[in-house]
Design an enzyme around this catalytic site. Structure first.
Site, PDB file in Angstrom:
ATOM      1  CB  ALA A 116       2.040 -19.544  21.415  1.00 40.22           C
ATOM      2  N   GLY A 127       1.359 -22.615  17.145  1.00 47.12           N
ATOM      3  CA  GLY A 127       2.702 -22.124  16.828  1.00 47.12           C
ATOM      4  C   GLY A 127       3.656 -23.242  16.419  1.00 47.12           C
ATOM      5  CD  GLU A 155       1.013 -20.031  13.591  1.00 47.60           C
ATOM      6  OE1 GLU A 155       1.244 -20.096  14.815  1.00 47.60           O
ATOM      7  OE2 GLU A 155       0.361 -19.108  13.080  1.00 47.60           O
ATOM      8  CD  GLU A 200      -3.440 -21.218  16.369  1.00 54.03           C
ATOM      9  OE1 GLU A 200      -4.136 -22.033  15.718  1.00 54.03           O
ATOM     10  OE2 GLU A 200      -2.226 -21.061  16.169  1.00 54.03           O
TER      11      GLU A 200
HETATM   12  N1  CO8 Z   1       1.101 -23.898  26.387  1.00 53.13           N
HETATM   13  C1  CO8 Z   1       1.381 -24.119  27.687  1.00 53.13           C
HETATM   14  N2  CO8 Z   1       1.330 -25.344  28.267  1.00 53.13           N
HETATM   15  C2  CO8 Z   1       0.998 -26.384  27.484  1.00 53.13           C
HETATM   16  C3  CO8 Z   1       0.703 -26.233  26.112  1.00 53.13           C
HETATM   17  C4  CO8 Z   1       0.773 -24.921  25.557  1.00 53.13           C
HETATM   18  N3  CO8 Z   1       0.551 -24.660  24.243  1.00 53.13           N
HETATM   19  N4  CO8 Z   1       0.385 -27.448  25.605  1.00 53.13           N
HETATM   20  C5  CO8 Z   1       0.495 -28.325  26.607  1.00 53.13           C
HETATM   21  N5  CO8 Z   1       0.863 -27.694  27.746  1.00 53.13           N
HETATM   22  C6  CO8 Z   1       1.096 -28.279  29.075  1.00 53.13           C
HETATM   23  C7  CO8 Z   1      -0.198 -28.703  29.756  1.00 53.13           C
HETATM   24  O1  CO8 Z   1      -0.809 -27.609  30.372  1.00 53.13           O
HETATM   25  C8  CO8 Z   1       0.309 -29.744  30.717  1.00 53.13           C
HETATM   26  O2  CO8 Z   1       0.869 -29.083  31.822  1.00 53.13           O
HETATM   27  P1  CO8 Z   1       0.608 -29.700  33.334  1.00 53.13           P
HETATM   28  O3  CO8 Z   1       1.320 -31.030  33.310  1.00 53.13           O
HETATM   29  O4  CO8 Z   1       1.243 -28.699  34.231  1.00 53.13           O
HETATM   30  O5  CO8 Z   1      -0.874 -29.840  33.479  1.00 53.13           O
HETATM   31  C9  CO8 Z   1       1.472 -30.399  29.977  1.00 53.13           C
HETATM   32  O6  CO8 Z   1       1.831 -29.484  28.935  1.00 53.13           O
HETATM   33  C10 CO8 Z   1       1.082 -31.718  29.318  1.00 53.13           C
HETATM   34  O7  CO8 Z   1      -0.055 -31.483  28.515  1.00 53.13           O
HETATM   35  P2  CO8 Z   1      -1.426 -32.306  28.692  1.00 53.13           P
HETATM   36  O8  CO8 Z   1      -1.550 -32.862  30.059  1.00 53.13           O
HETATM   37  O9  CO8 Z   1      -2.546 -31.428  28.192  1.00 53.13           O
HETATM   38  O10 CO8 Z   1      -1.160 -33.509  27.671  1.00 53.13           O
HETATM   39  P3  CO8 Z   1      -2.275 -34.388  26.898  1.00 53.13           P
HETATM   40  O11 CO8 Z   1      -1.530 -35.535  26.301  1.00 53.13           O
HETATM   41  O12 CO8 Z   1      -3.440 -34.650  27.754  1.00 53.13           O
HETATM   42  O13 CO8 Z   1      -2.757 -33.417  25.706  1.00 53.13           O
HETATM   43  C11 CO8 Z   1      -2.464 -31.838  23.909  1.00 53.13           C
HETATM   44  C12 CO8 Z   1      -1.860 -33.028  24.694  1.00 53.13           C
HETATM   45  C13 CO8 Z   1      -3.705 -32.324  23.129  1.00 53.13           C
HETATM   46  C14 CO8 Z   1      -1.394 -31.349  22.943  1.00 53.13           C
HETATM   47  C15 CO8 Z   1      -2.866 -30.722  24.895  1.00 53.13           C
HETATM   48  O14 CO8 Z   1      -1.774 -30.444  25.759  1.00 53.13           O
HETATM   49  C16 CO8 Z   1      -3.266 -29.427  24.251  1.00 53.13           C
HETATM   50  O15 CO8 Z   1      -4.359 -29.317  23.726  1.00 53.13           O
HETATM   51  N6  CO8 Z   1      -2.362 -28.403  24.280  1.00 53.13           N
HETATM   52  C17 CO8 Z   1      -2.650 -27.103  23.743  1.00 53.13           C
HETATM   53  C18 CO8 Z   1      -2.576 -27.102  22.243  1.00 53.13           C
HETATM   54  C19 CO8 Z   1      -2.931 -25.747  21.687  1.00 53.13           C
HETATM   55  O16 CO8 Z   1      -4.022 -25.233  21.868  1.00 53.13           O
HETATM   56  N7  CO8 Z   1      -1.957 -25.117  20.975  1.00 53.13           N
HETATM   57  C20 CO8 Z   1      -2.156 -23.823  20.380  1.00 53.13           C
HETATM   58  C21 CO8 Z   1      -1.771 -22.757  21.346  1.00 53.13           C
HETATM   59  S1  CO8 Z   1      -2.161 -21.137  20.690  1.00 53.13           S
HETATM   60  C22 CO8 Z   1      -0.906 -20.813  19.621  1.00 53.13           C
HETATM   61  O17 CO8 Z   1      -0.047 -21.618  19.383  1.00 53.13           O
HETATM   62  C23 CO8 Z   1      -0.945 -19.478  18.973  1.00 53.13           C
HETATM   63  C24 CO8 Z   1       0.289 -19.235  18.109  1.00 53.13           C
HETATM   64  C25 CO8 Z   1       0.326 -17.814  17.622  1.00 53.13           C
HETATM   65  C26 CO8 Z   1       0.631 -16.868  18.766  1.00 53.13           C
HETATM   66  C27 CO8 Z   1       0.747 -15.494  18.203  1.00 53.13           C
HETATM   67  C28 CO8 Z   1       1.327 -14.542  19.234  1.00 53.13           C
HETATM   68  C29 CO8 Z   1       0.325 -13.930  20.139  1.00 53.13           C
END
Ligand code: CO8
Length: 260
Positions: free
Chosen positions: A66, A111, A114, A134
């Site tokens: 998400a 997400g 999921e 999460e």
């Molecule tokens: N949301 C928003 N932006 C994101 C997300 C995300 N989930 N994942 C990556 N991005 C963005 C980064 O912020 C970055 O943006 P910018 O270039 O502006 O800095 C860009 O994408 C590229 O990402 P990274 O530079 O971080 O890339 P890396 O190769 O260094 O890392 C990762 C890749 C490991 C995937 C890393 O991006 C990461 O950890 N992302 C988050 C993963 C995460 O925590 N996902 C779970 C989110 S919570 C969720 O999904 C809950 C679902 C249920 C919701 C229920 C409703 C409320």
């Protein structure tokens, strides 16, 4: 249909749905979820479409979760509504009555994992990583991840993945039953399309009832689920496709299923 964050392509009876926000690793924000909802409603109704493939744009991610920008400012009531809205979209995908293949081309986190689990079958690139991270955000899965993951891989493994938040490799995901197949990244889409083409030749009504019998049956007591299966078995016996399939076998020719 033309959307901002979701691309739809047709390849004969297969529809390919690409989540297209590569700059944020295809994170699901509210407009994207709504576009997915509208996409799957349309594909469900489209009689020409027999199989759907879902994938992410770019080489790095299927869906990295998400959109954390939205999560960071959510309110309690808003968070609940957001979770329910996502669950509704994923239920629609799971129960659309046509096979949906997740072509997991990279990170499938939160997400994203999921979403993949709501699909009927999962093909993963050997470079993919899957997980429910999460907990690292002080959150829990909210698009039914606690439920679908434990049903797919068992309670113990699901607890470990959700409590630690540590992503697993595609190979490990296959070992525990989270994905069906792992393929070289360069071959992922070709293999997904080949599987889709194979499924597209099958009898659509029988496929719909198989998906329904499995999805509903796992939530029922065994004896009740068997009664349900028998009822659906009786119903497919009324289809032209059953007559065609059995006649083709006896005549030693290939069947031509029309979905009637
Ligand atoms: N949301 C928003 N932006 C994101 C997300 C995300 N989930 N994942 C990556 N991005 C963005 C980064 O912020 C970055 O943006 P910018 O270039 O502006 O800095 C860009 O994408 C590229 O990402 P990274 O530079 O971080 O890339 P890396 O190769 O260094 O890392 C990762 C890749 C490991 C995937 C890393 O991006 C990461 O950890 N992302 C988050 C993963 C995460 O925590 N996902 C779970 C989110 S919570 C969720 O999904 C809950 C679902 C249920 C919701 C229920 C409703 C409320």
């Amino acid at each position: 249909m033309a959307f901002e964050n979701v691309l739809i392509e047709r390849d004969e009876a297969t529809a390919i749905v690409t989540i297209n926000r590569p700059k944020v690793l295809n994170a699901l924000n509210t407009p994207t979820l709504d576009e997915l909802r509208r996409t799957f409603l349309e594909l469900k109704q489209d009689g020409e479409v027999r199989v759907v493939i879902v994938t992410g744009a770019g080489e790095k991610a299927f869906v990295a979760g998400a959109d954390i920008n939205e999560l960071a400012v959510q309110t309690p009531t808003g968070g609940r509504e957001h979770a329910l809205a996502g669950q509704h979209v994923f239920d629609l995908i799971e129960n659309m009555g046509k096979p949906v293949i997740a072509a997991i081309n990279g990170y499938a986190l939160g997400g994203g994992c999921e979403l993949a689990m709501a699909c009927t079958l999962r093909l993963a690139a050997d470079t993919a990583k899957l997980g429910q991270p999460e907990i690292a955000l002080g959150l829990i899965p909210g698009y039914a991840g606690t439920q679908r993951l434990s049903r797919l891989v068992g309670k113990g493994k699901a607890m470990e993945m959700i409590l630690t938040g540590t992503p697993i490799t595609a190979e490990e995901a296959q070992r525990i039953g989270l994905v069906n197949r792992v393929v070289p990244a360069a071959e992922l889409m070709a293999q997904a399309r080949a599987l889709a083409a194979q499924l597209a030749k099958s009898a659509p009504i029988a496929m719909r009832y198989i998906i329904n019998a499995v999805n509903k049956g796992v939530e029922m007591p065994f004896a009740e689920a068997c009664q349900y299966e028998a009822t659906l078995f009786g119903l497919v016996a009324s289809t032209d496709d059953m007559k065609e399939g059995t006649a083709a076998f006896l005549a030693k020719r290939k069947p031509d299923f029309r979905g009637r």
